[in-house]
Design an enzyme around this catalytic site. Structure first.
Site, PDB file in Angstrom:
ATOM      1  N   GLY A  73       0.861  -1.194   0.000  1.00 33.97           N
ATOM      2  CA  GLY A  73       0.000   0.000   0.000  1.00 33.97           C
ATOM      3  C   GLY A  73       0.890   1.234   0.000  1.00 33.97           C
ATOM      4  O   GLY A  73       2.049   1.198  -0.424  1.00 33.97           O
ATOM      5  N   ARG A  74       0.325   2.323   0.553  1.00 34.31           N
ATOM      6  CA  ARG A  74       1.055   3.587   0.488  1.00 34.31           C
ATOM      7  C   ARG A  74       2.347   3.544   1.295  1.00 34.31           C
ATOM      8  O   ARG A  74       3.361   4.099   0.887  1.00 34.31           O
ATOM      9  CB  ARG A  74       0.138   4.714   0.985  1.00 34.31           C
ATOM     10  CG  ARG A  74      -0.985   4.981   0.012  1.00 34.31           C
ATOM     11  CD  ARG A  74      -2.111   5.743   0.641  1.00 34.31           C
ATOM     12  NE  ARG A  74      -2.877   4.909   1.561  1.00 34.31           N
ATOM     13  CZ  ARG A  74      -4.168   5.065   1.822  1.00 34.31           C
ATOM     14  NH1 ARG A  74      -4.832   6.039   1.254  1.00 34.31           N
ATOM     15  NH2 ARG A  74      -4.798   4.261   2.663  1.00 34.31           N
ATOM     16  N   THR A  79      -3.582  -6.903  -4.533  1.00 36.56           N
ATOM     17  CA  THR A  79      -3.728  -6.535  -5.939  1.00 36.56           C
ATOM     18  C   THR A  79      -2.394  -5.999  -6.449  1.00 36.56           C
ATOM     19  O   THR A  79      -1.634  -5.377  -5.689  1.00 36.56           O
ATOM     20  CB  THR A  79      -4.790  -5.421  -6.124  1.00 36.56           C
ATOM     21  OG1 THR A  79      -4.536  -4.415  -5.141  1.00 36.56           O
ATOM     22  CG2 THR A  79      -6.189  -5.947  -5.945  1.00 36.56           C
ATOM     23  N   ALA A  87       3.612  -3.805  10.875  1.00 35.26           N
ATOM     24  CA  ALA A  87       2.193  -3.721  10.561  1.00 35.26           C
ATOM     25  C   ALA A  87       1.319  -3.899  11.808  1.00 35.26           C
ATOM     26  O   ALA A  87       0.863  -2.923  12.404  1.00 35.26           O
ATOM     27  CB  ALA A  87       1.849  -4.744   9.495  1.00 35.26           C
ATOM     28  N   ARG A  88       1.079  -5.124  12.192  1.00 40.55           N
ATOM     29  CA  ARG A  88       0.271  -5.423  13.373  1.00 40.55           C
ATOM     30  C   ARG A  88       0.732  -6.754  13.941  1.00 40.55           C
ATOM     31  O   ARG A  88       1.124  -7.647  13.179  1.00 40.55           O
ATOM     32  CB  ARG A  88      -1.204  -5.603  12.999  1.00 40.55           C
ATOM     33  CG  ARG A  88      -2.039  -4.353  12.938  1.00 40.55           C
ATOM     34  CD  ARG A  88      -2.327  -3.760  14.326  1.00 40.55           C
ATOM     35  NE  ARG A  88      -3.128  -2.555  14.236  1.00 40.55           N
ATOM     36  CZ  ARG A  88      -2.659  -1.337  13.986  1.00 40.55           C
ATOM     37  NH1 ARG A  88      -1.370  -1.129  13.829  1.00 40.55           N
ATOM     38  NH2 ARG A  88      -3.483  -0.300  13.916  1.00 40.55           N
ATOM     39  N   GLU A 118       0.010  -7.223  22.303  1.00 39.17           N
ATOM     40  CA  GLU A 118       0.726  -6.075  22.879  1.00 39.17           C
ATOM     41  C   GLU A 118      -0.241  -5.201  23.696  1.00 39.17           C
ATOM     42  O   GLU A 118      -1.435  -5.179  23.387  1.00 39.17           O
ATOM     43  CB  GLU A 118       1.399  -5.252  21.763  1.00 39.17           C
ATOM     44  CG  GLU A 118       0.412  -4.588  20.820  1.00 39.17           C
ATOM     45  CD  GLU A 118       1.108  -3.815  19.718  1.00 39.17           C
ATOM     46  OE1 GLU A 118       1.867  -4.411  18.939  1.00 39.17           O
ATOM     47  OE2 GLU A 118       0.853  -2.600  19.655  1.00 39.17           O
ATOM     48  N   HIS A 147       5.851  -0.282  19.346  1.00 36.20           N
ATOM     49  CA  HIS A 147       4.827   0.248  18.438  1.00 36.20           C
ATOM     50  C   HIS A 147       4.985   1.771  18.255  1.00 36.20           C
ATOM     51  O   HIS A 147       4.085   2.546  18.593  1.00 36.20           O
ATOM     52  CB  HIS A 147       3.423  -0.093  18.960  1.00 36.20           C
ATOM     53  CG  HIS A 147       2.378  -0.086  17.884  1.00 36.20           C
ATOM     54  ND1 HIS A 147       1.318  -0.964  17.843  1.00 36.20           N
ATOM     55  CD2 HIS A 147       2.219   0.704  16.788  1.00 36.20           C
ATOM     56  CE1 HIS A 147       0.568  -0.710  16.786  1.00 36.20           C
ATOM     57  NE2 HIS A 147       1.089   0.295  16.125  1.00 36.20           N
ATOM     58  N   ILE A 148       6.145   2.154  17.708  1.00 31.27           N
ATOM     59  CA  ILE A 148       6.458   3.584  17.596  1.00 31.27           C
ATOM     60  C   ILE A 148       6.693   4.033  16.163  1.00 31.27           C
ATOM     61  O   ILE A 148       7.255   5.116  15.929  1.00 31.27           O
ATOM     62  CB  ILE A 148       7.696   3.955  18.454  1.00 31.27           C
ATOM     63  CG1 ILE A 148       8.926   3.118  18.056  1.00 31.27           C
ATOM     64  CG2 ILE A 148       7.401   3.829  19.930  1.00 31.27           C
ATOM     65  CD1 ILE A 148      10.243   3.636  18.646  1.00 31.27           C
TER      66      ILE A 148
HETATM   67  C1  GLV Z   1      -0.460   2.349  13.863  1.00 29.05           C
HETATM   68  O1  GLV Z   1      -0.195   1.245  14.123  1.00 29.05           O
HETATM   69  C2  GLV Z   1      -1.504   2.723  12.956  1.00 29.05           C
HETATM   70  O2  GLV Z   1      -2.258   1.854  12.508  1.00 29.05           O
HETATM   71  O3  GLV Z   1      -1.590   3.920  12.653  1.00 29.05           O
END
Ligand code: GLV
Length: 325
Positions: free
Chosen positions: A155-156, A178, A238-239, A268, A286-287
């Site tokens: 993605g972006r 895609t 990402a996550r 987390e 997560h920074i």
């Molecule tokens: C951070 O994890 C966000 O989804 O912006």
């Protein structure tokens, strides 16, 4: 009478002031992370909420909030929101895309460099007073320049990461739901579209930048880790949940892959304590989007979305247009 809203977590004071000119605001500058029950209780009588990924709005929670009209998530990821349930209740849900692309891509690069070149591991060793001499084989890492970068989720943010790789003469391969247009691929350092399997087998560095959903749960698990090169590094921006952390710990322990850089974790802010026993993993809390201008832009973007939604205008970053119908 002004509509009432909740700002569910601590935020820049100026954003509270801005929202206070439109709404009756209940804020949470103590930054208590509400339990689902507390969230439901705090949300009573509120038309809108500005929240972060720590607030989970699922069907069960939404059912208890009949007055809710808008949720402005201060994050680009929105796996904490049940969009079909929001749509069914005509709740306008929004996120904060774009404003964090470049900052997050910068951090992806920081994590990749730190992981491949063993920056934090060697610093811990130095701080522990173990630096006795220079040696030809201390902290040998893997090269970034000239290597093959595999990006899963183009993605972006993925494209912003790919653009940065031009300066390192890297070859970029990617996998995405895609395929990009030829123009987008050219702009992303001539990124080449490949299957996930080919990407894992060929990449020297694998970067994960895809959204989390039930469909992407454990995109990287035992089988995928086994396909990677033993010299490869893995970066997850990402996550949590996209990587099976137990499988990754096993791979890092047995050196099935060389190293990992992780900004996100399953469950987390709790994370698997075995990560702390491993030298070949860089861990950050997560920074990726954490710079002052970007966090400010995210907060204001979420505020813009909330103000628009509660003034019966279309939020700029509406996630569920079907809720307008
Ligand atoms: C951070 O994890 C966000 O989804 O912006």
């Amino acid at each position: 009478m002004k509509p009432s809203i909740l700002i569910a977590r601590a935020i820049f004071p100026e954003v509270i002031s801005r929202l206070s000119s439109h709404f009756e605001v209940e804020s949470n500058q103590d930054d208590r992370v509400f339990t689902p029950q507390e969230l439901v209780q705090k949300m009573q009588g509120k038309s809108g909420v500005l929240c972060t990924a720590s607030a989970r709005f699922n069907a069960e929670v939404l059912e208890q909030l009949p007055e809710l009209k808008a949720i402005a998530n201060m994050a680009v990821g929105y796996d904490n929101l049940d969009l079909p349930a929001c749509t069914a209740r005509r709740i306008l849900a929004s996120n904060t895309p774009d404003v964090l692309n470049e900052t997050t891509a910068d951090f992806g690069w920081a994590l990749l460099m730190a992981t491949a070149r063993r920056v934090t591991e060697s610093e811990h060793w130095l701080r522990a007073g173990k630096w006795d001499k220079w040696r030809y084989d201390y902290f040998l890492g893997s090269d970034i320049h000239g290597s093959t970068l595999g990006i899963i989720g183009m993605g972006r943010i993925g494209q912003a990461i790919a653009r940065r790789s031009m300066g390192f003469d890297m070859h970029v391969i990617y996998h995405n739901r895609t395929r990009l247009t030829p123009e987008q691929e050219a702009h992303a350092n001539n990124a080449q579209y490949v299957t996930k399997e080919e990407l894992l087998a060929r990449a020297d560095h694998v970067m994960l930048v895809l959204p989390y959903s039930s469909g992407t749960h454990h995109t990287i698990s035992e089988d995928e880790l086994a396909m990677m090169k033993p010299t490869a590094t893995l970066v997850n921006l990402a996550r949590g949940g996209i990587v099976n952390d137990v499988a990754l710990i096993d791979a890092l322990r047995h050196k099935t892959i060389a190293a990992a850089g992780l900004d996100v974790f399953e469950n987390e802010p709790k994370f698997h304590s075995d990560f702390l026993t491993l030298n070949n993993v860089v861990l950050t809390p997560h920074i990726a989007s954490a710079t002052e201008p970007t966090r400010r832009a995210m907060a204001n973007c979420a505020a813009d979305n909330l103000i628009a939604a509660l003034q019966n205008r279309r939020p700029p970053n509406l996630l569920n247009p079907a809720a307008l119908i």
